[in-house]
Design an enzyme around this catalytic site. Structure first.
Site, PDB file in Angstrom:
ATOM      1  N   HIS A   1     -35.079 -26.531  19.109  1.00  0.00           N
ATOM      2  CA  HIS A   1     -35.888 -25.985  19.890  1.00  0.00           C
ATOM      3  C   HIS A   1     -37.416 -26.483  18.366  1.00  0.00           C
ATOM      4  O   HIS A   1     -37.212 -25.459  17.875  1.00  0.00           O
ATOM      5  CB  HIS A   1     -36.250 -25.203  20.806  1.00  0.00           C
ATOM      6  CG  HIS A   1     -37.420 -25.038  21.695  1.00  0.00           C
ATOM      7  ND1 HIS A   1     -37.186 -26.466  22.352  1.00  0.00           N
ATOM      8  CD2 HIS A   1     -38.028 -24.277  21.747  1.00  0.00           C
ATOM      9  CE1 HIS A   1     -38.626 -26.068  23.152  1.00  0.00           C
ATOM     10  NE2 HIS A   1     -39.261 -24.934  22.229  1.00  0.00           N
TER      11      HIS A   1
ATOM     12  N   LYS B   1     -45.533 -29.441  28.298  1.00  0.00           N
ATOM     13  CA  LYS B   1     -45.947 -28.517  27.411  1.00  0.00           C
ATOM     14  C   LYS B   1     -45.182 -29.558  25.543  1.00  0.00           C
ATOM     15  O   LYS B   1     -43.950 -28.869  25.610  1.00  0.00           O
ATOM     16  CB  LYS B   1     -45.812 -26.890  26.893  1.00  0.00           C
ATOM     17  CG  LYS B   1     -46.087 -26.378  26.106  1.00  0.00           C
ATOM     18  CD  LYS B   1     -46.816 -25.087  26.887  1.00  0.00           C
ATOM     19  CE  LYS B   1     -46.027 -24.098  25.677  1.00  0.00           C
ATOM     20  NZ  LYS B   1     -46.329 -22.619  25.769  1.00  0.00           N
TER      21      LYS B   1
ATOM     22  N   LYS C   1     -44.869 -29.310  21.528  1.00  0.00           N
ATOM     23  CA  LYS C   1     -45.226 -28.335  20.442  1.00  0.00           C
ATOM     24  C   LYS C   1     -45.581 -28.925  19.139  1.00  0.00           C
ATOM     25  O   LYS C   1     -44.133 -29.690  19.106  1.00  0.00           O
ATOM     26  CB  LYS C   1     -44.203 -27.494  20.549  1.00  0.00           C
ATOM     27  CG  LYS C   1     -43.134 -26.681  21.212  1.00  0.00           C
ATOM     28  CD  LYS C   1     -44.140 -25.413  21.017  1.00  0.00           C
ATOM     29  CE  LYS C   1     -44.113 -24.294  21.892  1.00  0.00           C
ATOM     30  NZ  LYS C   1     -44.813 -23.251  22.328  1.00  0.00           N
TER      31      LYS C   1
ATOM     32  N   ASP D   1     -49.198 -26.808  22.500  1.00  0.00           N
ATOM     33  CA  ASP D   1     -49.300 -25.611  22.306  1.00  0.00           C
ATOM     34  C   ASP D   1     -48.889 -25.828  20.300  1.00  0.00           C
ATOM     35  O   ASP D   1     -48.183 -26.120  20.029  1.00  0.00           O
ATOM     36  CB  ASP D   1     -47.783 -24.877  22.297  1.00  0.00           C
ATOM     37  CG  ASP D   1     -47.883 -23.288  22.584  1.00  0.00           C
ATOM     38  OD1 ASP D   1     -49.236 -22.837  21.549  1.00  0.00           O
ATOM     39  OD2 ASP D   1     -47.323 -22.655  22.710  1.00  0.00           O
TER      40      ASP D   1
ATOM     41  N   GLU E   1     -53.059 -25.062  23.712  1.00  0.00           N
ATOM     42  CA  GLU E   1     -53.098 -24.172  23.040  1.00  0.00           C
ATOM     43  C   GLU E   1     -53.242 -23.035  21.947  1.00  0.00           C
ATOM     44  O   GLU E   1     -52.258 -23.666  21.549  1.00  0.00           O
ATOM     45  CB  GLU E   1     -51.446 -23.166  24.254  1.00  0.00           C
ATOM     46  CG  GLU E   1     -50.498 -22.409  24.528  1.00  0.00           C
ATOM     47  CD  GLU E   1     -49.096 -21.904  25.092  1.00  0.00           C
ATOM     48  OE1 GLU E   1     -49.505 -23.038  25.729  1.00  0.00           O
ATOM     49  OE2 GLU E   1     -49.014 -21.325  25.151  1.00  0.00           O
TER      50      GLU E   1
ATOM     51  N   ASP F   1     -52.842 -17.223  23.622  1.00  0.00           N
ATOM     52  CA  ASP F   1     -51.723 -16.905  23.658  1.00  0.00           C
ATOM     53  C   ASP F   1     -51.606 -15.718  22.504  1.00  0.00           C
ATOM     54  O   ASP F   1     -51.217 -14.699  22.798  1.00  0.00           O
ATOM     55  CB  ASP F   1     -50.396 -18.442  23.913  1.00  0.00           C
ATOM     56  CG  ASP F   1     -49.553 -17.857  23.074  1.00  0.00           C
ATOM     57  OD1 ASP F   1     -49.259 -16.929  24.299  1.00  0.00           O
ATOM     58  OD2 ASP F   1     -48.391 -18.523  23.456  1.00  0.00           O
TER      59      ASP F   1
ATOM     60  N   LYS G   1     -47.593 -13.022  29.368  1.00  0.00           N
ATOM     61  CA  LYS G   1     -46.297 -12.926  29.288  1.00  0.00           C
ATOM     62  C   LYS G   1     -46.237 -11.582  28.836  1.00  0.00           C
ATOM     63  O   LYS G   1     -46.871 -10.664  28.245  1.00  0.00           O
ATOM     64  CB  LYS G   1     -47.006 -13.030  27.589  1.00  0.00           C
ATOM     65  CG  LYS G   1     -46.908 -14.715  27.862  1.00  0.00           C
ATOM     66  CD  LYS G   1     -46.399 -15.316  25.790  1.00  0.00           C
ATOM     67  CE  LYS G   1     -45.777 -16.889  25.799  1.00  0.00           C
ATOM     68  NZ  LYS G   1     -45.652 -17.404  24.223  1.00  0.00           N
TER      69      LYS G   1
ATOM     70  N   GLU H   1     -44.375 -21.434  32.997  1.00  0.00           N
ATOM     71  CA  GLU H   1     -43.499 -22.388  32.320  1.00  0.00           C
ATOM     72  C   GLU H   1     -41.612 -21.110  31.983  1.00  0.00           C
ATOM     73  O   GLU H   1     -41.784 -21.203  30.547  1.00  0.00           O
ATOM     74  CB  GLU H   1     -44.285 -22.314  30.788  1.00  0.00           C
ATOM     75  CG  GLU H   1     -44.308 -20.923  30.541  1.00  0.00           C
ATOM     76  CD  GLU H   1     -44.937 -21.226  28.664  1.00  0.00           C
ATOM     77  OE1 GLU H   1     -45.310 -22.388  28.446  1.00  0.00           O
ATOM     78  OE2 GLU H   1     -45.200 -20.749  27.910  1.00  0.00           O
TER      79      GLU H   1
HETATM   80  C1  MUC Z   1     -45.281 -19.838  23.292  1.00  0.00           C
HETATM   81  O1  MUC Z   1     -45.654 -20.238  22.367  1.00  0.00           O
HETATM   82  O2  MUC Z   1     -46.347 -20.399  24.600  1.00  0.00           O
HETATM   83  C2  MUC Z   1     -42.813 -20.938  25.395  1.00  0.00           C
HETATM   84  C3  MUC Z   1     -42.584 -21.970  25.337  1.00  0.00           C
HETATM   85  C4  MUC Z   1     -42.364 -23.070  24.130  1.00  0.00           C
HETATM   86  O3  MUC Z   1     -41.665 -24.272  24.490  1.00  0.00           O
HETATM   87  O4  MUC Z   1     -42.542 -21.637  23.115  1.00  0.00           O
HETATM   88  C5  MUC Z   1     -42.975 -20.792  23.867  1.00  0.00           C
HETATM   89  C6  MUC Z   1     -44.030 -20.036  23.635  1.00  0.00           C
HETATM   90 MG    MG Z   2     -47.753 -20.282  22.847  1.00  0.00          MG
END
Ligand code: MUC
Ligand code: MG
Length: 385
Positions: free
Chosen positions: A20, A166, A168, A197, A223, A248, A272, A326
């Site tokens: 990941h 989402k 990254k 994000d 994000e 976040d 969170k 999520e």
């Molecule tokens: C984050 O920063 O949001 C949430 C989903 C994911 O893949 O990582 C997290 C952390």
């Molecule tokens: Mg995040």
């Protein structure tokens, strides 16, 4: 009610189904801290304290979370009436600053224990009770490879598991990252909502460029593009772009929520429980957001089953959850520690209805994956992040 007799913690390393890839770490496993609080009648409550990538996401790690509970919180818990959740957590806060993951794990375990004693789900102990039994669930595409992400998205969409994705980003050059995102959005079209994000990976100038390009690519949400502490930049970015900015890392509890809301730093909050410092603190963050007209998204620290359900119990009581959730952490690990898998169907997660968190643990898996299990040299130890 009988008193608390024991507090035990354990670090458990759960391998992920694939690497990941985030801006600040690549995860090959998720390390969770499981806390078990037992009362003198033998009733047990469980909680989870989880962060991402050791110390790379924030100032807490699995090891520091365990130490905070063992050495600085357990003594405050022993002998107390578990029903006094607020008073116990206030006593802990008097001598433990920060350490939100640890506080969240302890508070969750207390709520689970009290719920089991009363025969009520945790949702009935917070925020006026449950309003929904199912939560929309996004999936994060973070394999690091565009073709693999497109294949993965198509598969889970066809299975009707997720239609919110989402992505990254924040590791590569801005235009390269946006090209990757735009390719996935083109492949999915109107069948899915695509969000990104950045995990604080951009400077303000990079964020202006990124947000403009992402809006052109029909992306729904950005994000935490810049450092969470840089509220002024968040305010300028929110004012300059139509695409909503979601806070976040900026939100470590109600005081941050108030600061970001009052400076118009975000149009959406990622809620969170671990980052806020527990379910009650996260509920306060949600209340501030709603009062300020800020949209809510149910976020995750990629907790495994226990933390995922604790989050779900809270999200189930919120009046507004415009951006969904999520809560997919349980699906990112190869094997979870729950006796029964969580139910994901029709793009939603079902919120358990049993007493407390409404879950039971799989003790064999806990034994197998606990970090301190004696291992023979032939047995592979999950690689560290
Ligand atoms: C984050 O920063 O949001 C949430 C989903 C994911 O893949 O990582 C997290 C952390
Ligand atoms: Mg995040």
């Amino acid at each position: 009610m009988s008193g608390i007799e024991s507090v035990d913690t354990l670090i458990i390393d759960l391998p992920t189904i694939r690497p990941h890839v985030l801006a600040m770490a690549t995860m090959h496993h998720q390390s969770i801290v499981l806390v078990r609080i037992r009362d003198t009648d033998g009733v047990e409550g469980v909680g989870e304290g989880t962060t991402i990538g050791g110390f790379s996401y924030c100032e807490e790690s699995p090891e520091s979370t365990k130490l905070a509970i063992d050495d600085y919180m357990a003594a405050t818990l022993i002998g107390r009436d578990p029903a006094q959740v607020g008073a116990i957590m206030a006593d802990i806060a008097r001598h433990v600053v920060g350490n939100h993951m640890a506080k969240c794990a302890v508070e969750t375990a207390l709520l689970d224990l009290v719920g089991k004693r009363l025969g009520l789900p945790v949702s009935e102990l917070i925020g006026g009770g449950r309003r929904r039994d199912r939560l929309p669930v996004a999936w994060t595409l973070a394999s690091g490879d565009t073709a693999r992400d497109v294949e993965e998205a198509g598969r889970v969409l066809a299975e009707r598991r997720h239609n919110i994705f989402k992505l990254k980003i924040g590791k590569r050059e801005v235009r390269e990252d946006v090209a990757h995102v735009a390719a996935i959005k083109r492949a999915l079209g109107d069948r899915a909502s695509v969000r990104v994000d950045v995990n604080q990976g951009w400077s303000e100038a990079q964020a202006h460029l990124g947000m403009r390009l992402l809006q052109d690519a029909d992306i729904d949400l950005v994000e935490q593009p810049v450092r969470g502490k840089n509220h002024a930049a968040m305010t300028r970015l929110s004012a300059a772009h139509g695409i909503p900015l979601m806070a976040d890392e900026a939100l470590r509890g109600p005081a941050d929520a108030f600061a970001v809301a009052s400076t118009a730093g975000a149009r959406v909050f990622a809620l969170k429980i671990a980052q806020a410092g527990g379910l009650y603190a996260a509920h306060a963050v949600a209340t501030i957001a709603s009062a300020a007209g800020i949209g809510l998204y149910g976020g995750t620290m990629l907790e495994a089953g226990v933390g995922t359900v604790a989050s779900a119990q809270l999200f189930s009581v919120l009046p507004d959850l415009e951006w969904g959730t999520e809560l997919f952490g349980s699906l990112l690990v190869r094997e979870d520690i729950l006796a029964e898998p969580l139910r994901y169907a029709d793009f939603h997660l079902e919120v358990p209805t049993g007493p407390g968190l409404g879950i039971a643990l799989d003790e064999d898996r806990i034994e197998f994956y606990r970090r301190d299990r004696p291992r023979s040299p032939a047995q592979s130890i999950p690689e560290k992040v």
